[in-house]
Structure formats: C-alpha cells, structure tokens
Write an enzyme that holds these catalytic residues in place. Structure first.
Site, PDB file in Angstrom:
ATOM      1  N   CYS A 123       0.889  -1.166   0.000  1.00 46.48           N
ATOM      2  CA  CYS A 123       0.000   0.000   0.000  1.00 46.48           C
ATOM      3  C   CYS A 123       0.921   1.208   0.000  1.00 46.48           C
ATOM      4  CB  CYS A 123      -0.909   0.012   1.226  1.00 46.48           C
ATOM      5  SG  CYS A 123      -1.809   1.568   1.407  1.00 46.48           S
ATOM      6  N   CYS A 126      -0.668   4.384   2.221  1.00 42.61           N
ATOM      7  CA  CYS A 126      -0.691   4.339   3.693  1.00 42.61           C
ATOM      8  C   CYS A 126      -0.182   2.963   4.099  1.00 42.61           C
ATOM      9  CB  CYS A 126      -2.058   4.712   4.282  1.00 42.61           C
ATOM     10  SG  CYS A 126      -3.502   3.903   3.582  1.00 42.61           S
ATOM     11  N   SER A 127      -1.023   2.120   4.693  1.00 41.00           N
ATOM     12  CA  SER A 127      -0.542   0.800   5.111  1.00 41.00           C
ATOM     13  C   SER A 127      -1.662  -0.215   5.052  1.00 41.00           C
ATOM     14  CB  SER A 127      -0.006   0.865   6.545  1.00 41.00           C
ATOM     15  OG  SER A 127       0.830   1.981   6.698  1.00 41.00           O
ATOM     16  N   CYS A 128      -2.523  -0.122   4.039  1.00 39.73           N
ATOM     17  CA  CYS A 128      -3.655  -1.043   3.943  1.00 39.73           C
ATOM     18  C   CYS A 128      -3.156  -2.480   3.884  1.00 39.73           C
ATOM     19  CB  CYS A 128      -4.481  -0.713   2.696  1.00 39.73           C
ATOM     20  SG  CYS A 128      -5.223   0.929   2.795  1.00 39.73           S
TER      21      CYS A 128
END
Lengths: 221, 221
Positions: A123, A126-128
C-alpha cells in the site's frame, strides 16, 4: 531568483535523511507514553471510550487475529481444490467460511503464485493490509523503504528479504489503493505431499502471504 | 482546501534505502503503541469521522515523514478530536477534562468489540448504473493533481493501463474524506507494465496494479 527554497529539493533531502529504523528508534520515547496516557484520560473522563473496550481490542490483535488465520486459509487451499477455486473466485466468502471476516478485510481478493508469476502486495499511500487474515501489519510494511520501492524495484525488495526468483518469473505488484485487500497464496513447497492440513499451515509464513517470502519448514523446538 | 498536500504518496520515490525485515511475532515496540491502536479504533467506532477522513488527517500531518506509524495515528486522532471540538488542546496538555463532553457519540462497549470488528465497514454499494469501462479496455489515469484527499498515487497519474477487473461499486474515498458523502462509483483494478510507469529502468518482467474509481479514468482512443 532565490528566496523560496525549491520544495522538490527539500523533499529529496528529507528522503535521504529518512532512517528506516525510525519506528525502532523512536518507540521508547517516554514523552509519547505520557502523552498517550493524558489523551486516554481525557477521552475516558469525557465518556467517549470504555476502558474495558481498549483491553479487548488489544487482546484481540495480540492473541486472536494474526497471520495464523491466513496460514489456515492457504493450507486449506493447498489440500482442497474446491476451496481453492472458491477462494480465487470469491475470497471474502471463502475466508469467512473459516471464521475470518470484517475490519480491513471486508473485500478480499486472493492471488495465487505460480511457476510463471509471483505476487507482491503493498500500500504505497498508507498501510492497507488484510487484518482478518494477517493481523496488524509489520513495521517494514508500513515503512517508507517498502512503500517507495515495491512498485518500482520489486526484485530489489525481494532481495532485502533474501528471496531471488528466476528472471523468467513475472512479478505482479498489487498496490492496495482502495478497500480491496489482497492475500497471496504461495506455492506449495515440493516434498510436502504427505503433510496434514495443520502441518502445512505451519509452513505458511506471514511474509509468504504478502509476497515478500516463501513458505518454509517450521523450526523444530 | 487549496493548499492540500499529502506527504504519504511514496510509491516510486528514490532514496529511502533498504527494507528491514521483522519477525512474525513483533507487533508493538512500546506500551503506548498498544494504546494508540486501541484508542484510534475505539474513537473511530463512535462515528465522529470515517476512515477516509482519518487517512486524510494522517497524510497531511506536516511532520509526517519524521513520525513513526503510531505517532501519526495519535497526532491525527488529536487533530480529528480538536477539529470536531470533542476535545480541546488545553485538555490534552492538562491530561484531564476541562470542558463538557459533546453528547451523542455512540460509545463502543467491550462486549460489542468482536461483532463490530467482524462486521467492519464494507464499502460495497449496489450499482446505480452500468460501468463505463469493460475488462481489457485501455484507460488513461487522470493526470491533473487534486487539492483534496485522493487514492490515485502520483506514479500512476497520466499513465495508460488496462482494466483487469471490475470490483463493483464502492464508496468514493475522495468525497467521503471531504465530508461530501459516499458518492459510490465503479471501482476497477488497472494494470500497468513496469515500462509504462518507470521507463527503461524498470525491472525485467514486472507489472503493477492499482484499484481506481471511475472518476480517475479517461478513455484512450
């Protein structure tokens, strides 16, 4: 000319300065500990949060929702071709049938590694990450080096994890830019034909389900 | 907001160094990080804001690049609380409630945690009309920058890819983050060749996909 600094130059400089160990270096900051305590107290006094809820949330992600969930999904797909097909067709439903669903895994897609194709999930924005099957993302997944390089130099990223693939293998990178969450089904290692589903699950590493690793024999105690 | 600037769009940026792997069991690096996780999820469950607003608050933190992951969560949480006048900054500094609470928030109770997490927040919505594009079709990703939260990564802007899959109709992150409603639209998986994104320096045989909502896409004649 002169005066205002060129924002591109500043950005590049701060990129160079970035320390990949940031999360480890800054984690024990005592001021953050005090700060978060202060915030928690205010939210409790205002009645916005129930303190017991916080304990249940932490316990859930420390002991119940983690990559062993995903490992069971993969092991089932390895031994059960009908489940494998279901997983590739409707991952959300197939995964829910094993009891894993919900927050940050509402819309799942499973992608299967083959001899000719290796999948890698990132991702960049962000940090999905697919929480119901893999739990909370590791530090490297959330870090600037991984998010920056995975889409441009996936073989370089794999090398950081000690993984080298043949030149003939196509690498497919999945950037999780919306609410679809991806689970990599790694290839079943040769020589595991006689193992049970439970034994196979212990071969499935977290990294192999993100695409930065391969399944491996569990370490003997 | 005219000066909207995300610091989180890292895909393809150079100079971030190598990725540092981490063992599977390492979840938190300080006690306050557990609290940061739990406070953020518990406050998110009150419905005072949505996940896209949360992402927007994080990516626009001016010191985003120098903050660790959970520091970003805490700073963004404070920002959302203060913007909505749920908490004031003097209260966070004092570590106690100084002003009356805002009524009407739905507080997440401990007993509701498993069901709430298992339900999640699905973004799929029933289609109101047919999809504009079909699988296999080439499309160009919108080249213009926007002055609000978006999930179109910079590296894909203006690039040509092929539609690989239709993912149904989903809540549109761009409008949802701005408080302009869900405005659901078709979501597609678009695949690009490494060469299209990165030119000749792209690694051999690699491709990248993103998930993109219909307003990001333009037909290619």
């Amino acid at each position: 000319m002169g005066g205002a600094p060129n924002p591109d130059v500043i950005e590049r400089m701060s990129d160079m300065d970035h320390d990949p160990h940031l999360d480890h270096a800054r984690n024990e900051l005592p001021e953050m500990d005090l700060h978060v305590r202060a915030l928690r107290t205010v939210l409790e006094q205002k009645g916005y949060i129930d303190p017991a809820t916080l304990d249940v949330l932490i316990d859930t992600y420390e002991t119940k929702i983690g990559p062993r969930n995903g490992a069971r999904v993969v092991a089932r797909a390895w031994v059960d071709p009908i489940f494998r097909n279901w997983l590739l067709e409707d991952a959300t439903a197939a995964i829910a049938s094993l009891g894993y669903a919900g927050r940050q895994g509402e819309h799942m897609v499973a992608v299967e590694n083959t001899e000719s194709r290796h999948n890698l999930v990132v991702c960049t924005l962000c940090s999905c990450y697919p929480w119901p099957v893999l739990g909370l993302p590791p530090t490297w997944y959330k870090s600037a080096p991984y998010r920056a390089r995975a889409v441009k130099d996936p073989r370089g990223v794999l090398a950081d994890f000690g993984v080298t693939l043949p030149d003939s293998t196509e690498i497919r990178v999945w950037d999780s830019t919306a609410e679809i969450r991806y689970l990599v089904i790694p290839r079943r290692p040769p020589g595991t034909e006689n193992l049970s589903e439970d034994q196979l699950a212990s071969w499935v590493t977290r990294d192999s389900m993100v695409g930065t690793g391969l399944p491996k024999a569990p370490e003997r105690p | 907001m005219i000066d909207y600037r995300s610091h989180a769009d890292l895909g393809g940026k150079d100079g971030h160094g190598r990725v540092i792997p981490e063992p599977e069991g390492e979840l938190f690096h300080a006690r306050w990080e557990r609290q940061a996780l739990a406070l953020t999820i518990a406050m998110g469950a009150t419905g005072a804001w949505n996940l896209d607003m949360s992402r927007s608050a994080r990516e626009t933190l001016p010191d985003y690049r120098s903050l660790s992951y959970y520091e970003r969560w805490i700073r963004a949480l404070e920002r959302l609380l203060i913007e909505r006048e749920l908490v004031r900054s003097d209260e966070i500094a004092a570590g106690r409630m100084l002003h009356p609470a805002r009524p009407g928030l739905s507080v997440l109770r401990a007993a509701e945690v498993p069901a709430t997490l298992a339900k999640g927040s699905p973004t799929w919505r029933p289609p109101a009309g047919p999809a504009r594009f079909a699988a296999g079709q080439p499309v160009r990703l919108r080249a213009a920058a926007v002055t609000h939260h978006t999930r179109l990564p910079g590296y894909a802007r203006g690039k040509i890819g092929h539609i690989e899959a239709l993912r149904g109709v989903h809540v549109f992150a761009d409008t949802h983050a701005q408080g302009l409603g869900e405005q659901p639209c078709w979501l597609y998986t678009i695949v690009f060749s490494g060469r299209e994104l990165w030119g000749d320096e792209a690694a051999r045989s690699h491709s990248v996909s993103i998930d993109a909502w219909e307003p990001y896409l333009e037909p290619v004649s």
